[in-house]
Design a protein around this motif. Structure first.
Motif, PDB file in Angstrom:
ATOM      1  N   VAL A 109     -83.113  84.738  66.370  1.00 35.84           N
ATOM      2  CA  VAL A 109     -82.206  85.374  67.328  1.00 35.84           C
ATOM      3  C   VAL A 109     -83.002  86.275  68.273  1.00 35.84           C
ATOM      4  N   ALA A 110     -83.968  86.987  67.703  1.00 38.56           N
ATOM      5  CA  ALA A 110     -84.820  87.846  68.536  1.00 38.56           C
ATOM      6  C   ALA A 110     -85.566  86.999  69.566  1.00 38.56           C
ATOM      7  N   ALA A 111     -86.085  85.861  69.133  1.00 36.64           N
ATOM      8  CA  ALA A 111     -86.825  84.977  70.041  1.00 36.64           C
ATOM      9  C   ALA A 111     -85.908  84.471  71.154  1.00 36.64           C
ATOM     10  N   ALA A 112     -84.708  84.071  70.785  1.00 32.15           N
ATOM     11  CA  ALA A 112     -83.758  83.557  71.776  1.00 32.15           C
ATOM     12  C   ALA A 112     -83.421  84.631  72.800  1.00 32.15           C
ATOM     13  N   GLU A 113     -83.147  85.840  72.309  1.00 31.39           N
ATOM     14  CA  GLU A 113     -82.752  86.936  73.191  1.00 31.39           C
ATOM     15  C   GLU A 113     -83.898  87.351  74.116  1.00 31.39           C
ATOM     16  N   GLN A 114     -85.093  87.446  73.548  1.00 28.31           N
ATOM     17  CA  GLN A 114     -86.206  87.982  74.333  1.00 28.31           C
ATOM     18  C   GLN A 114     -86.842  86.971  75.275  1.00 28.31           C
ATOM     19  N   TYR A 115     -86.871  85.712  74.871  1.00 27.49           N
ATOM     20  CA  TYR A 115     -87.645  84.739  75.658  1.00 27.49           C
ATOM     21  C   TYR A 115     -86.808  83.652  76.309  1.00 27.49           C
ATOM     22  N   GLU A 168     -73.378  83.286  70.513  1.00 24.91           N
ATOM     23  CA  GLU A 168     -73.446  83.437  71.977  1.00 24.91           C
ATOM     24  C   GLU A 168     -74.894  83.509  72.458  1.00 24.91           C
ATOM     25  N   ILE A 169     -75.720  84.189  71.670  1.00 23.27           N
ATOM     26  CA  ILE A 169     -77.130  84.339  72.040  1.00 23.27           C
ATOM     27  C   ILE A 169     -77.887  83.025  71.829  1.00 23.27           C
ATOM     28  N   LEU A 170     -77.537  82.319  70.758  1.00 25.28           N
ATOM     29  CA  LEU A 170     -78.297  81.116  70.404  1.00 25.28           C
ATOM     30  C   LEU A 170     -77.920  79.877  71.223  1.00 25.28           C
ATOM     31  N   ARG A 171     -76.646  79.798  71.603  1.00 25.06           N
ATOM     32  CA  ARG A 171     -76.182  78.568  72.261  1.00 25.06           C
ATOM     33  C   ARG A 171     -76.999  78.157  73.480  1.00 25.06           C
ATOM     34  N   PRO A 172     -77.297  79.113  74.388  1.00 21.39           N
ATOM     35  CA  PRO A 172     -78.028  78.686  75.598  1.00 21.39           C
ATOM     36  C   PRO A 172     -79.418  78.124  75.328  1.00 21.39           C
ATOM     37  N   VAL A 173     -80.017  78.439  74.182  1.00 22.13           N
ATOM     38  CA  VAL A 173     -81.384  77.961  73.941  1.00 22.13           C
ATOM     39  C   VAL A 173     -81.432  76.723  73.048  1.00 22.13           C
ATOM     40  N   ALA A 174     -80.299  76.312  72.535  1.00 19.92           N
ATOM     41  CA  ALA A 174     -80.291  75.140  71.648  1.00 19.92           C
ATOM     42  C   ALA A 174     -80.422  73.871  72.471  1.00 19.92           C
ATOM     43  N   LYS A 175     -81.628  73.303  72.467  1.00 22.13           N
ATOM     44  CA  LYS A 175     -81.852  72.085  73.254  1.00 22.13           C
ATOM     45  C   LYS A 175     -82.666  71.092  72.461  1.00 22.13           C
ATOM     46  N   SER A 200     -94.846  87.991  68.973  1.00 18.51           N
ATOM     47  CA  SER A 200     -96.007  88.282  69.820  1.00 18.51           C
ATOM     48  C   SER A 200     -96.809  87.005  70.063  1.00 18.51           C
ATOM     49  N   GLN A 201     -96.714  86.055  69.125  1.00 21.87           N
ATOM     50  CA  GLN A 201     -97.383  84.768  69.376  1.00 21.87           C
ATOM     51  C   GLN A 201     -96.751  84.044  70.573  1.00 21.87           C
ATOM     52  N   ILE A 202     -95.455  84.221  70.744  1.00 24.18           N
ATOM     53  CA  ILE A 202     -94.815  83.594  71.912  1.00 24.18           C
ATOM     54  C   ILE A 202     -95.431  84.144  73.189  1.00 24.18           C
ATOM     55  N   ASP A 203     -95.607  85.466  73.219  1.00 24.13           N
ATOM     56  CA  ASP A 203     -96.207  86.101  74.395  1.00 24.13           C
ATOM     57  C   ASP A 203     -97.558  85.487  74.728  1.00 24.13           C
ATOM     58  N   VAL A 204     -98.411  85.428  73.711  1.00 30.43           N
ATOM     59  CA  VAL A 204     -99.771  84.954  73.935  1.00 30.43           C
ATOM     60  C   VAL A 204     -99.768  83.483  74.353  1.00 30.43           C
ATOM     61  N   PHE A 205     -99.039  82.654  73.618  1.00 26.27           N
ATOM     62  CA  PHE A 205     -99.067  81.220  73.919  1.00 26.27           C
ATOM     63  C   PHE A 205     -98.382  80.877  75.241  1.00 26.27           C
ATOM     64  N   LYS A 206     -97.407  81.681  75.614  1.00 27.03           N
ATOM     65  CA  LYS A 206     -96.785  81.452  76.922  1.00 27.03           C
ATOM     66  C   LYS A 206     -97.836  81.584  78.011  1.00 27.03           C
ATOM     67  N   GLU A 207     -98.665  82.592  77.839  1.00 26.25           N
ATOM     68  CA  GLU A 207     -99.703  82.860  78.827  1.00 26.25           C
ATOM     69  C   GLU A 207    -100.806  81.800  78.757  1.00 26.25           C
ATOM     70  N   VAL A 208    -101.208  81.456  77.542  1.00 25.71           N
ATOM     71  CA  VAL A 208    -102.330  80.547  77.360  1.00 25.71           C
ATOM     72  C   VAL A 208    -101.941  79.091  77.611  1.00 25.71           C
ATOM     73  N   ALA A 209    -100.732  78.725  77.224  1.00 21.82           N
ATOM     74  CA  ALA A 209    -100.434  77.294  77.142  1.00 21.82           C
ATOM     75  C   ALA A 209     -99.207  76.822  77.925  1.00 21.82           C
ATOM     76  N   GLY A 210     -98.439  77.732  78.501  1.00 26.73           N
ATOM     77  CA  GLY A 210     -97.241  77.294  79.220  1.00 26.73           C
ATOM     78  C   GLY A 210     -96.238  76.613  78.309  1.00 26.73           C
ATOM     79  N   VAL A 211     -95.762  77.382  77.341  1.00 29.29           N
ATOM     80  CA  VAL A 211     -94.832  76.840  76.345  1.00 29.29           C
ATOM     81  C   VAL A 211     -93.515  76.402  77.002  1.00 29.29           C
TER      82      VAL A 211
END
Ligand code: GDP
Length: 299
Positions: free
Chosen positions: A263-269, A81-88, A234-245
């Protein structure tokens, strides 16, 4: 599927063992739910996903009898359920071509290998692909990418070490436009130590790209190494800010017990996950199948 299961074996073994310990009683009571939540956290799914899964299980099955098998199935369902929405899957839709795909990530994350895998995958899908060696900071990066380009059989635009990445990208789009390239996959420097410089570099690339095609870059894919566990987050946090992931590819899911970090990445971001890396060869990029991955993670 075989290889995916093989690749995820350690993650799957870990959570599976922990879940087995959790069902010491046959009823899904608070103590068991607590243990399930702990098991999920220990398997790198992160506190948010763990607590959400616990609540869902409670809502659906509290006080009911549950076997180990049923528990694992129920956990797998909630993970899915958590992963499905981010699978693209990455789609090549840009008009005009080429679709410009910036690939970012810290050195060692598997960025170069992932670019090669992605190029190979696109070639197999019958797209014309070109690479651009935008990581001009390390001489080895240019050479390594050129070697991969050769192996995959795609052209590469490169310049000297220390050259201007923005001008490489400019040349790439020009050449790609002339040749009818569908996808231009751009390597970029992975220097997070110097955030300011990296930011300026990416900003300059964007500016140059924007002049050629206001839609470019169409994708900014962050490559993350699953073996880094929470650090990958935490790399997602930084790169989102720096690079617009705009999307993620997680690598090295083979041979790590930390695959739960997906799963953590999908849930958090909630960022799209385009694919996963499960090995070192060009064939080792897998489409991100949420149901399959959920099943494998839950053991
Ligand atoms: P970069 O510095 O980010 O460009 O990283 P590289 O692409 O050079 O990869 C660093 C190391 O990780 C290399 O030894 C790769 O073979 C390895 N690697 C990359 N992706 C994977 C993967 O999915 N699984 C495994 N096991 N190794 C990988």
């Amino acid at each position: 599927t075989e290889r995916l299961f093989g690749g995820f074996k350690k993650t799957s073994d870990r959570l599976s063992e922990n879940l087995t310990t959790a069902v010491s009683t046959a009823t899904l009571d608070d103590a068991t739910l607590e243990e399930v939540e702990d098991a999920l956290i220990m398997s790198d799914l992160g506190p948010a996903a763990a607590s959400r899964i616990r609540e869902k299980l409670k809502e659906k099955r509290f006080g009911l009898q549950i076997s180990e098998r049923e528990l694992k199935k129920a956990v797998a369902d909630e993970i899915a359920e958590i992963l499905r929405p981010v699978a693209k899957p990455l789609e090549i839709t840009a008009f005009p071509r080429p679709q410009v795909i910036l690939v970012i990530g810290v050195n060692g994350s598997g960025k170069t290998t992932t670019i090669a895998k992605l190029a190979h995958w696109l070639v197999e899908e019958d797209y014309e692909v070109m690479l651009a060696a935008g990581d001009t900071f390390r001489a080895a990066a240019i050479e390594q990418l050129a070697t991969w380009a050769d192996r995959v059989g795609v052209p590469i635009v490169k310049g000297p070490q220390g050259g201007d990445p923005a001008s490489i990208v400019f040349d790439g789009v020009k050449a790609g436009t002339d040749r009818g390239t569908d996808a231009l996959v751009v390597d970029t420097a992975g220097r997070l130590q110097n955030k300011r410089e990296l930011m300026d570099e990416l900003a300059k690339i964007r500016k140059v790209l924007g002049r050629l095609n206001p839609e470019a870059p169409h994708d900014v894919i962050l490559v993350l190494d699953a073996t880094n566990g929470q650090n990958a987050l935490s790399q997602i946090d930084v790169f989102k800010e720096v690079a617009g992931v705009t999307g993620l590819i997680m690598t090295k899911l083979d041979g790590t017990a930390r695959g739960g970090v997906l799963v953590a990445a999908a849930e958090q971001y909630g960022l799209p996950i385009h694919a996963i890396g499960v090995g070192e060869t060009i064939d080792d990029l897998r489409p991100f199948d949420p149901d399959l991955v959920a099943k494998v993670i839950a053991g």
